[in-house]
Write a protein that holds these residues in place. Structure first.
Motif, PDB file in Angstrom:
ATOM      1  N   THR B  22      73.697  60.815   4.941  1.00 54.92           N
ATOM      2  CA  THR B  22      72.926  62.033   5.170  1.00 54.92           C
ATOM      3  C   THR B  22      71.486  61.859   4.690  1.00 54.92           C
ATOM      4  O   THR B  22      71.233  61.236   3.658  1.00 54.92           O
ATOM      5  CB  THR B  22      73.566  63.209   4.413  1.00 54.92           C
ATOM      6  OG1 THR B  22      74.923  63.335   4.812  1.00 54.92           O
ATOM      7  CG2 THR B  22      72.837  64.510   4.701  1.00 54.92           C
ATOM      8  N   CYS B  23      70.566  62.423   5.447  1.00 57.38           N
ATOM      9  CA  CYS B  23      69.158  62.475   5.068  1.00 57.38           C
ATOM     10  C   CYS B  23      68.683  63.909   5.266  1.00 57.38           C
ATOM     11  O   CYS B  23      68.663  64.402   6.401  1.00 57.38           O
ATOM     12  CB  CYS B  23      68.343  61.508   5.928  1.00 57.38           C
ATOM     13  SG  CYS B  23      66.561  61.532   5.611  1.00 57.38           S
ATOM     14  N   ASN B  24      68.387  64.591   4.179  1.00 57.17           N
ATOM     15  CA  ASN B  24      67.898  65.965   4.233  1.00 57.17           C
ATOM     16  C   ASN B  24      66.434  66.007   3.820  1.00 57.17           C
ATOM     17  O   ASN B  24      66.011  65.257   2.939  1.00 57.17           O
ATOM     18  CB  ASN B  24      68.703  66.863   3.283  1.00 57.17           C
ATOM     19  CG  ASN B  24      70.145  67.014   3.715  1.00 57.17           C
ATOM     20  OD1 ASN B  24      70.441  67.434   4.820  1.00 57.17           O
ATOM     21  ND2 ASN B  24      71.059  66.653   2.832  1.00 57.17           N
ATOM     22  N   TYR B  25      65.679  66.900   4.412  1.00 51.95           N
ATOM     23  CA  TYR B  25      64.279  67.002   4.046  1.00 51.95           C
ATOM     24  C   TYR B  25      63.859  68.466   4.003  1.00 51.95           C
ATOM     25  O   TYR B  25      64.491  69.328   4.617  1.00 51.95           O
ATOM     26  CB  TYR B  25      63.389  66.214   5.018  1.00 51.95           C
ATOM     27  CG  TYR B  25      63.486  66.645   6.460  1.00 51.95           C
ATOM     28  CD1 TYR B  25      64.460  66.097   7.299  1.00 51.95           C
ATOM     29  CD2 TYR B  25      62.615  67.587   6.990  1.00 51.95           C
ATOM     30  CE1 TYR B  25      64.554  66.484   8.623  1.00 51.95           C
ATOM     31  CE2 TYR B  25      62.700  67.980   8.316  1.00 51.95           C
ATOM     32  CZ  TYR B  25      63.673  67.429   9.131  1.00 51.95           C
ATOM     33  OH  TYR B  25      63.773  67.813  10.447  1.00 51.95           O
ATOM     34  N   GLU B  52      61.989  64.062  17.615  1.00 57.28           N
ATOM     35  CA  GLU B  52      62.367  65.443  17.287  1.00 57.28           C
ATOM     36  C   GLU B  52      63.037  66.143  18.458  1.00 57.28           C
ATOM     37  O   GLU B  52      63.807  67.084  18.250  1.00 57.28           O
ATOM     38  CB  GLU B  52      61.140  66.241  16.844  1.00 57.28           C
ATOM     39  CG  GLU B  52      60.051  66.357  17.874  1.00 57.28           C
ATOM     40  CD  GLU B  52      58.880  67.208  17.409  1.00 57.28           C
ATOM     41  OE1 GLU B  52      59.057  68.009  16.477  1.00 57.28           O
ATOM     42  OE2 GLU B  52      57.791  67.061  17.982  1.00 57.28           O
ATOM     43  N   ASN B  53      62.763  65.711  19.680  1.00 55.37           N
ATOM     44  CA  ASN B  53      63.372  66.356  20.838  1.00 55.37           C
ATOM     45  C   ASN B  53      64.652  65.653  21.283  1.00 55.37           C
ATOM     46  O   ASN B  53      65.217  65.995  22.327  1.00 55.37           O
ATOM     47  CB  ASN B  53      62.378  66.415  21.996  1.00 55.37           C
ATOM     48  CG  ASN B  53      61.922  65.042  22.441  1.00 55.37           C
ATOM     49  OD1 ASN B  53      62.202  64.052  21.780  1.00 55.37           O
ATOM     50  ND2 ASN B  53      61.216  64.979  23.552  1.00 55.37           N
ATOM     51  N   PHE B  66      69.776  64.188  14.753  1.00 55.92           N
ATOM     52  CA  PHE B  66      68.558  64.763  14.176  1.00 55.92           C
ATOM     53  C   PHE B  66      68.578  66.254  14.473  1.00 55.92           C
ATOM     54  O   PHE B  66      68.469  66.656  15.637  1.00 55.92           O
ATOM     55  CB  PHE B  66      67.347  64.092  14.810  1.00 55.92           C
ATOM     56  CG  PHE B  66      66.030  64.340  14.140  1.00 55.92           C
ATOM     57  CD1 PHE B  66      64.842  63.925  14.745  1.00 55.92           C
ATOM     58  CD2 PHE B  66      65.930  64.956  12.906  1.00 55.92           C
ATOM     59  CE1 PHE B  66      63.619  64.129  14.138  1.00 55.92           C
ATOM     60  CE2 PHE B  66      64.715  65.166  12.289  1.00 55.92           C
ATOM     61  CZ  PHE B  66      63.551  64.748  12.916  1.00 55.92           C
ATOM     62  N   ASP B  67      68.746  67.067  13.435  1.00 48.51           N
ATOM     63  CA  ASP B  67      68.799  68.517  13.598  1.00 48.51           C
ATOM     64  C   ASP B  67      67.575  69.101  12.891  1.00 48.51           C
ATOM     65  O   ASP B  67      67.552  69.201  11.658  1.00 48.51           O
ATOM     66  CB  ASP B  67      70.099  69.073  12.999  1.00 48.51           C
ATOM     67  CG  ASP B  67      70.317  70.526  13.328  1.00 48.51           C
ATOM     68  OD1 ASP B  67      69.325  71.287  13.404  1.00 48.51           O
ATOM     69  OD2 ASP B  67      71.479  70.937  13.492  1.00 48.51           O
ATOM     70  N   THR B  68      66.572  69.470  13.677  1.00 46.71           N
ATOM     71  CA  THR B  68      65.323  69.957  13.088  1.00 46.71           C
ATOM     72  C   THR B  68      65.475  71.368  12.523  1.00 46.71           C
ATOM     73  O   THR B  68      64.651  71.788  11.708  1.00 46.71           O
ATOM     74  CB  THR B  68      64.184  69.936  14.118  1.00 46.71           C
ATOM     75  OG1 THR B  68      64.591  70.676  15.271  1.00 46.71           O
ATOM     76  CG2 THR B  68      63.853  68.510  14.521  1.00 46.71           C
TER      77      THR B  68
END
Lengths: 115, 113
Positions: B22-25, B52-53, B66-68
């Protein structure tokens, strides 16, 4: 195709001494980066060159660190005088252009131990 | 403050199972996110880039999402092998004026035979 070359791989110095690291990027790569990686942490950008111009050196401790990229090819990173907290791996990376255009190619790194 | 978080503890997975990292920002709006693999004593090696799309990207046994909205990326290795053992780093391209990559600290993955 040759990868990013760095030397030396390992260096041990006493505090207050000086050290220099060398990097030769992949041929044709315009952008060159120097990162500092402390054990257990991600790479921290020290300086970024686009050809032979500095794009970003905001996190470079300029009182002791210096870097140059003459002729837009290879680069040297110098530390003088070294402190204990400078013990880290110094990674050089290159890319064709700005990072958004693709991946970074890293060298094997130069491990510095300051005693 | 701006932050990138990856699991700080090592992830132990049985060979053959799927490993998920997991990578959270927070407080970033990255245009791209990259995943790298780093072996001990070596430099990071690029694995995948996702825009991002894009919701998902695949490469052989690797899959990245990738969930923006959640501000999260998941990195999956299916049919994991002991040779997949390494530290995996995520890096965000925040598209600022200097086109910097902002790096997570990495997650150490251990695949047990």
């Amino acid at each position: 195709e040759a990868g990013v070359a760095q030397s030396p791989r390992y260096k041990i110095i006493e505090k207050r001494q000086s050290v220099a690291f060398w990097c030769n990027p992949i041929s044709g790569h315009a952008t060159l980066y120097w990162y500092q990686q402390i054990l257990g942490q991600g790479p921290k950008l020290l300086i970024q060159f686009q050809n032979n111009g500095v794009v970003d050196d905001s996190q470079l401790p300029k009182d002791r660190f210096s870097a140059e990229r003459l002729k837009g090819v290879d680069s040297t990173l110098k530390i003088q005088p070294a402190k204990l907290e400078d013990s880290a791996v110094y990674l050089c990376a290159s890319s064709l252009g700005r990072v958004s255009t693709g991946e970074l190619f890293f060298g094997e790194g130069s491990r510095l131990t300051v005693l | 403050s701006q932050k990138i978080e990856q699991n700080s503890e090592a992830l132990n997975i049985q060979e053959g199972k799927t490993a998920t990292l997991t990578c959270n920002y927070t407080n970033y709006s990255p245009a791209y996110l990259q995943w790298y693999r780093q072996d001990p004593g070596r430099g990071p090696v690029f694995l995948l880039l996702i825009r991002e799309n894009e919701k998902e990207k695949r490469k052989e046994r690797l899959k990245v999402t990738f969930d923006t909205t959640l501000k999260q990326s998941l990195f999956h290795i299916t049919a994991s092998q002991p040779a997949d053992s390494a530290t995996y780093l995520c890096a965000l391209d925040i598209m600022d004026s200097n086109y910097q990559l902002i790096w997570g600290a990495g997650t150490k993955l251990i695949i047990k035979p």
